[in-house]
Design a protein around this motif. Sequence first.
Motif, mmCIF file in Angstrom:
data_model
loop_
_atom_site.group_PDB
_atom_site.id
_atom_site.type_symbol
_atom_site.label_atom_id
_atom_site.label_comp_id
_atom_site.label_asym_id
_atom_site.label_seq_id
_atom_site.Cartn_x
_atom_site.Cartn_y
_atom_site.Cartn_z
ATOM 1 N N GLY A 74 0.814 -1.217 0.000
ATOM 2 C CA GLY A 74 0.000 0.000 0.000
ATOM 3 C C GLY A 74 0.841 1.258 0.000
ATOM 4 O O GLY A 74 2.014 1.251 -0.359
ATOM 5 N N LEU A 75 0.209 2.357 0.426
ATOM 6 C CA LEU A 75 0.881 3.655 0.411
ATOM 7 C C LEU A 75 1.661 3.836 1.702
ATOM 8 O O LEU A 75 1.091 4.109 2.754
ATOM 9 C CB LEU A 75 -0.136 4.785 0.262
ATOM 10 N N ARG A 84 -0.199 5.010 5.017
ATOM 11 C CA ARG A 84 -1.383 5.798 4.676
ATOM 12 C C ARG A 84 -2.607 4.904 4.494
ATOM 13 O O ARG A 84 -3.583 5.033 5.203
ATOM 14 C CB ARG A 84 -1.144 6.607 3.384
ATOM 15 N N GLN A 85 -2.544 3.998 3.517
ATOM 16 C CA GLN A 85 -3.634 3.048 3.354
ATOM 17 C C GLN A 85 -3.182 1.901 2.481
ATOM 18 O O GLN A 85 -2.110 1.957 1.869
ATOM 19 C CB GLN A 85 -4.885 3.711 2.798
ATOM 20 N N PRO A 87 -4.898 -1.324 -0.103
ATOM 21 C CA PRO A 87 -6.133 -1.911 -0.637
ATOM 22 C C PRO A 87 -6.457 -3.264 0.006
ATOM 23 O O PRO A 87 -7.623 -3.626 0.105
ATOM 24 C CB PRO A 87 -5.855 -2.072 -2.133
#
Lengths: 326, 326
Positions: A74-75, A84-85, A87
Amino acid sequence: MSDSYLSVDLGGTSLRMALLDEEGTFLAQQVVSSDLVRKGEDLIKVLSQEAELFRFRAEKIDAEIRGMALGIPGLVDGGRGVVRQSPHFPEWRDVPLREALQPALPFPVVMENDANQAALGEAWKGAGREWPSFILLTLGTGVGGGVILDGKIFHGPNGFAGEMGHIVLERRGLPGALGSRGTLETLASQSGLRLQLEALQKAGGLPAAISGLNAADPDLPEKLFQAASAGESVALEIWREFGAALGCGIASLGLAFGFERFVVGGGLSAAWRFFEQGLRKEIRERVYPCLAERMAAAPAKLGNNAGLLGGIRLLQTAQSTSCSPP
Amino acid sequence: MSDSYLSVDLGGTSLRMALLDEEGTFLAQQVVSSDLVRKGEDLIKVLSQEAELFRFRAEKIDAEIRGMALGIPGLVDGGRGVVRQSPHFPEWRDVPLREALQPALPFPVVMENDANQAALGEAWKGAGREWPSFILLTLGTGVGGGVILDGKIFHGPNGFAGEMGHIVLERRGLPGALGSRGTLETLASQSGLRLQLEALQKAGGLPAAISGLNAADPDLPEKLFQAASAGESVALEIWREFGAALGCGIASLGLAFGFERFVVGGGLSAAWRFFEQGLRKEIRERVYPCLAERMAAAPAKLGNNAGLLGGIRLLQTAQSTSCSPP
């Protein structure tokens, strides 16, 4: 006391942690289910506890841990130490991982996107060893990407380069992550195989050997691999299409940013021999001939260990950077 | 004697040459038809003759030419001074432009891809002035691209980064250049508008105001612009789709390489107000929200002059680089 490094690789299904020496030899390993870390606070808890256990293990073998590298899907904002987030872990939002882990640990903690970390591993000891610049595409639950430019991870202007799974190849294609459609991930990943099989089943007319497959089966890639090995023509065609989509993405990335070396990793790269031809055909058909002939794609060499090895490299590079004047 | 620079911008329809001072003020200009240079040897002949005329013009106004910059569409190998090939000038193959021009000229000749040169112009005095890194997309006969990274043209590992027109957005879409299909260029360029209108005409049911348009008309973009200005719904829809395709390409480029600033130039950017919404919607729908909100796209500011101004900048930078120690 010998130097050692703690490296973590979090995937969609398992969280792997290993203690390695400076040459990348494994000294100890631990694998737990990724289900334990579906929430951001659980990720912090599990990693804290495991790091503690590894410090204990290292002491037993007279090894001093010089740092901990976290490869997270992810980020990942490595500078601020925040995830950050992701998926595949939809409940995570701005998880302050380094701030939570660092105080209890007497060695530096570095964080990186998992595919970036794997790319650095392949650059150090794998398929990218001869290539100063290349793009790694990891084909697993989704599609990850890592960009190595002149031997270093390229993060791009926003810090999050490498989200190759979300490049669009079929503007009006099947729905995928982020609310997008027809992305590389919907065509060339485990979830992509599921989507493609479902579409074929809906269209009907599949031979018995394939129509009996369950699109939701987590072993679907393995079963499609076996069907292809047995010469089943629809399975061979599914892998060819998989390769064509991947080749189409590689052609686009190569044309846009001038890359000519590509490494294909992740669990699904095991089917390389079934999708290689489809991939190469697409590159030939979509790229200037004088550029296409110089383009090279190769399967990754380090398998599951790419990320763990890249983690060490990240620590070694970060440490040498922080020790030398700018 | 004041310093001046000779800058050349070759497009699909016209070859523009200008003499500019070091601040980018135009001192003299000349435009000829690109039809004069359809063959590689004609390109050499025309540029030699024109350079000679400009030396004469410069003398008249007491200006000394410090260098000549050539912005050429296609694969330009600036290091070797060779134009490899160009989709809009199919007869060119490895044209040794610098070797042919340099001996007769008492100042350095530099060569660059036309869109790269335009990107440098926009970075210097245009829409990219506040942005250290951005991607320029030029929408004209085809789609060109230039990547500015930390204030400099990014050429990528193979030297030819920026071929954005050939990234694939509809894998099985309409046939375009290089034998590819469904590329950005088949959707968001002058030839893209032609292809899209032809497809609509084949499908039938177009309103009178649009069905009378001739897809082969070189003024098609202008006529579609007028139809949209008059509120014609099909024309508005064509521009919206144009913007959606462009936004889809921008989303892919941003995700893959972490770019968050985009400048849209070329003749068709005049229709910005008709395609802006379609473009922005696509970015919102295909990119992580936390990245999408930071993404910005703006129309180019320098119009036809971007490439000519970028050329000067290229000469100034190249000259200062060669004068200062590494």
